[in-house]
Design an enzyme around this catalytic site. Structure first.
Site, PDB file in Angstrom:
ATOM      1  N   THR A 142       0.802  -1.228   0.000  1.00 46.58           N
ATOM      2  CA  THR A 142       0.000   0.000   0.000  1.00 46.58           C
ATOM      3  C   THR A 142       0.836   1.280   0.000  1.00 46.58           C
ATOM      4  OG1 THR A 142      -0.205  -0.376   2.387  1.00 46.58           O
ATOM      5  CG2 THR A 142      -2.076  -0.983   1.017  1.00 46.58           C
ATOM      6  N   SER A 180      16.021  17.414   5.974  1.00 48.06           N
ATOM      7  CA  SER A 180      17.197  17.305   5.113  1.00 48.06           C
ATOM      8  C   SER A 180      17.453  15.879   4.660  1.00 48.06           C
ATOM      9  CB  SER A 180      18.432  17.849   5.833  1.00 48.06           C
ATOM     10  OG  SER A 180      18.744  17.061   6.975  1.00 48.06           O
ATOM     11  N   ALA A 182      16.475  12.889   1.579  1.00 47.14           N
ATOM     12  CA  ALA A 182      16.685  12.910   0.134  1.00 47.14           C
ATOM     13  C   ALA A 182      15.783  13.917  -0.561  1.00 47.14           C
ATOM     14  CB  ALA A 182      16.466  11.513  -0.437  1.00 47.14           C
ATOM     15  N   LEU A 185      16.712  17.648   0.350  1.00 50.69           N
ATOM     16  CA  LEU A 185      17.957  18.105  -0.263  1.00 50.69           C
ATOM     17  C   LEU A 185      17.793  18.335  -1.757  1.00 50.69           C
ATOM     18  CD1 LEU A 185      20.642  15.886   1.515  1.00 50.69           C
ATOM     19  CD2 LEU A 185      20.080  18.269   1.974  1.00 50.69           C
ATOM     20  N   GLU A 186      17.155  17.388  -2.435  1.00 50.80           N
ATOM     21  CA  GLU A 186      16.981  17.520  -3.881  1.00 50.80           C
ATOM     22  C   GLU A 186      16.159  18.745  -4.244  1.00 50.80           C
ATOM     23  OE1 GLU A 186      17.115  12.710  -4.923  1.00 50.80           O
ATOM     24  OE2 GLU A 186      15.299  13.879  -5.316  1.00 50.80           O
ATOM     25  N   HIS A 436      41.916   7.115 -19.172  1.00 49.13           N
ATOM     26  CA  HIS A 436      42.383   8.456 -18.807  1.00 49.13           C
ATOM     27  C   HIS A 436      42.010   9.471 -19.884  1.00 49.13           C
ATOM     28  CE1 HIS A 436      44.901  11.599 -17.127  1.00 49.13           C
ATOM     29  NE2 HIS A 436      45.453  11.778 -18.319  1.00 49.13           N
TER      30      HIS A 436
END
Length: 470
Positions: A142, A180, A182, A185-186, A436
Site C-alpha cells: 500500500t 534534510s 533525500a 535536499l533535492e 584516462h
C-alpha cells in the site's frame, strides 16, 4: 449476501511493488486479484522519482548556463521562466503517469479490482463495498504518504509536500524546506538553482544520512553556496495573509517570511485503513508487520509485504525486488523461498549526487578517501569539488561500503555497488582498466589507501597508468 471473490494471491496496492508482486505471482502459476482504490499510477511516476528529476533537470540547465563564463562562453543574462519550468514538469510527469496507467490496463480487467481492502480476521480481507476476498495468501503493497507534523498541518495551502509541490503554477520567490533527507535536499538545491531564495531547516546536524564526516563536510559546503542551511534548530510557524512566518532557535536563531514551506519530514507507510488489529500479525514499534526481508513473509502467516509499506529501503529498485520476492513466495505459500538481497544502495540527486552503499566503518574495517578538488577530469569540467570514502573489511581489503559526494557519483556508485555485491577487493579493482582522463580514476586514491593498510598489497606492475590528478 455479499459477493465473494476468490484467488490464490490477493495484492493490496497497485504501485511499483504491488505490480511487481502481481506479475511474479501470476507468472508462477497463481491466480491473482490486484486491489487498489484509485489506480492513479506509481508514486515514482506521479509524485516521486520522475517529476523531481524533471525539476532537477531544469536546475541543471540553469546552473550550466550561469556557469558557462568560466569556459569563456558568454551566454548573457540567464532568465528563468518559472511557469514554463513547472509546466514542463507537469507535462512530462503526466506522460510518465499515462504510460504507467496504460501498463496497468494491460492486466486483465477481471484481475483489477477497484476498492479499499481491510482485514476482518487473520488471513481474511474485505472491500469497502462489502465484497469479500477469499485468497490463499496476501501481499500488502500500500506504499507510503508524506507526513506533515502538527505544527505545520493547519497552515493552509502554503504548506507543500512532495505530493503537491509539482502543482505550483510558478516558482515561488521564497521557499522554506523542512527536513534534510533525500527529498528535502533535492528540492532545496533544485529550487535554489532556479532562482528561488531557499532556506533548509532540520532539527538534526546531519544531511542525507551521510556517515563519513569528510563526505558530509563536502556536501554541506557545496549546498551552502546555493542556499541557507539552518541545522540543529527547532522551528515554529504561523500563517500570515500571503505568506508563512518561521521562527527558529537552537544552533542559531532567526525569523523570516516565506511564500511556501515544503515539508519533507518522512513518508510513513499507508497502514491505517487496513485494520491490522484484526490481522493477527505481529507489529513492530512503528506499527509495521514484522517480516523476513529474504522472503517478505510476515512470521508464519500467509501475509507478505512489499515496497515502501515495509519501511526497509524506500527506493524503487528495492520496491520492485520486494514485489518479485513477495509475489513469488505468496504463490508458493506455505513453502517460502529465501532470496539474497541487493547490496544496500541509495542515491540523493543533488549536484553532485550523494550515494550511500552497504556498510560503514566498524571493528576490523579499513577506509580509503579520495578528494576530488584536484582530480583531473573533474577540474577539466569545472566540477572539482567533493569527497568519497570506501569501506573495506580486514584483512583482505574486501569492499563492504562507500559514501560518495563527487562529480559523477551516481555512476561511480553503481560500479562500487556491483563490486561490493560481488565481494571484490580493493586490489582486484585496481587491476581493472581505468581510462584516462575519467572521473573513475579518482577511485584509485582511496583504493590504494586500503591496499596499503591490508596485508595483500598490489604489485606496482598491476596498477599502471596516469595518476588520478593528471
Amino acid at each position: 449476501m455479499a459477493d465473494t471473490l476468490r484467488c490464490d494471491v490477493a495484492i493490496i496496492g497497485a504501485g511499483t511493488a504491488g505490480l511487481a508482486a502481481e506479475r511474479a505471482a501470476r507468472s508462477n502459476g497463481a491466480s491473482t486479484l490486484l486491489i487498489d482504490p484509485e489506480y492513479r499510477g506509481t508514486t515514482c511516476a506521479a509524485v516521486g522519482c520522475m517529476p523531481s528529476k524533471l525539476l532537477i533537470a531544469a536546475a541543471h540547465a540553469a546552473h550550466a548556463a550561469s556557469s558557462a563564463a568560466m569556459f569563456g562562453v558568454n551566454v548573457g543574462q540567464v532568465t528563468i521562466d518559472g511557469k514554463a519550468v513547472m509546466q514542463r514538469v507537469r507535462d512530462e510527469r503526466d506522460r510518465f503517469v499515462r504510460l504507467t496507467k496504460e501498463g496497468i490496463e494491460e492486466i486483465p480487467a477481471s484481475i483489477r479490482i477497484k476498492g479499499r481492502a481491510a482485514f476482518t480476521a487473520p488471513g481474511c480481507i474485505s472491500l469497502d463495498d462489502g465484497r469479500q476476498i477469499d485468497a490463499a495468501s496476501i501481499v500488502i503493497a500500500t506504499g507510503s504518504a508524506p507526513f506533515v507534523p502538527d505544527e505545520f498541518a493547519n497552515l493552509g495551502e502554503r504548506v507543500l509536500t512532495s505530493d503537491s509541490i509539482f502543482e505550483l503554477e510558478d516558482l515561488p520567490g521564497r521557499l522554506a524546506v523542512i527536513g534534510s533527507g533525500a527529498i528535502g535536499l533535492e528540492m532545496a538545491q533544485a529550487m535554489a538553482r532556479l532562482g528561488v531564495a531557499v532556506t533548509l531547516f532540520d532539527k538534526g546536524e546531519r544531511l542525507g544520512g551521510i556517515r563519513c564526516d569528510k563526505v558530509h563536510a563536502a556536501l554541506k559546503d557545496i549546498l551552502a553556496d546555493d542556499l541557507d542551511l539552518q541545522l540543529g534548530v527547532n522551528v515554529a510557524a504561523s500563517a500570515l495573509d500571503d505568506s508563512i512566518c518561521l521562527e527558529w532557535s537552537g544552533a542559531s536563531k532567526g525569523r523570516a517570511d516565506f511564500d511556501y514551506i515544503l515539508v519533507t519530514t518522512g513518508r510513513p507507510p499507508n497502514l491505517d485503513s487496513l485494520n491490522l488489529s484484526a490481522s493477527g500479525l505481529e507489529l513492530d514499534d512503528d506499527g509495521v508487520p514484522v517480516h523476513d526481508r529474504q522472503t517478505m513473509r510476515c512470521g508464519d502467516s500467509a501475509v507478505h509485504l512489499a515496497g515502501d509499506v515495509a519501511q526497509d529501503l524506500p527506493v524503487l529498485h528495492e520496491a520492485s525486488h520486494d514485489g518479485a520476492i513477495a509475489g513469488r513466495n505468496a504463490a508458493a505459500y506455505p513453502a517460502p523461498v529465501k532470496t539474497d538481497r541487493f547490496t544496500k544502495f541509495s542515491l540523493v540527486f543533488t549536484t553532485p549526487a550523494v550515494a550511500r552503499i552497504g556498510q560503514s566503518e566498524d571493528e576490523g574495517v579499513v577506509t580509503g578517501t579520495a578528494d576530488y578538488s584536484d582530480q583531473g577530469r573533474a577540474r577539466v569540467e569545472g566540477k572539482n569539488r567533493g569527497v568519497l570514502t570506501l569501506y573495506a573489511a580486514a584483512p583482505d581489503g574486501r569492499l563492504i561500503g562507500a559514501d560518495l559526494c563527487t562529480p559523477g557519483s551516481e555512476h561511480l556508485a553503481h560500479m562500487l555497488a556491483w563490486a561490493i555485491q560481488q565481494d571484490q577487493t580493493a586490489s582486484q579493482l585496481l587491476t581493472m582498466p581505468f581510462y584516462h582522463p575519467t572521473l573513475e580514476e579518482g577511485l584509485k586514491q582511496a583504493l590504494r589507501t586500503i591496499c596499503a593498510a591490508t596485508p595483500i598489497a598490489l604489485p606496482d606492475s598491476q596498477d599502471s597508468g596516469a595518476p588520478s590528478g593528471a
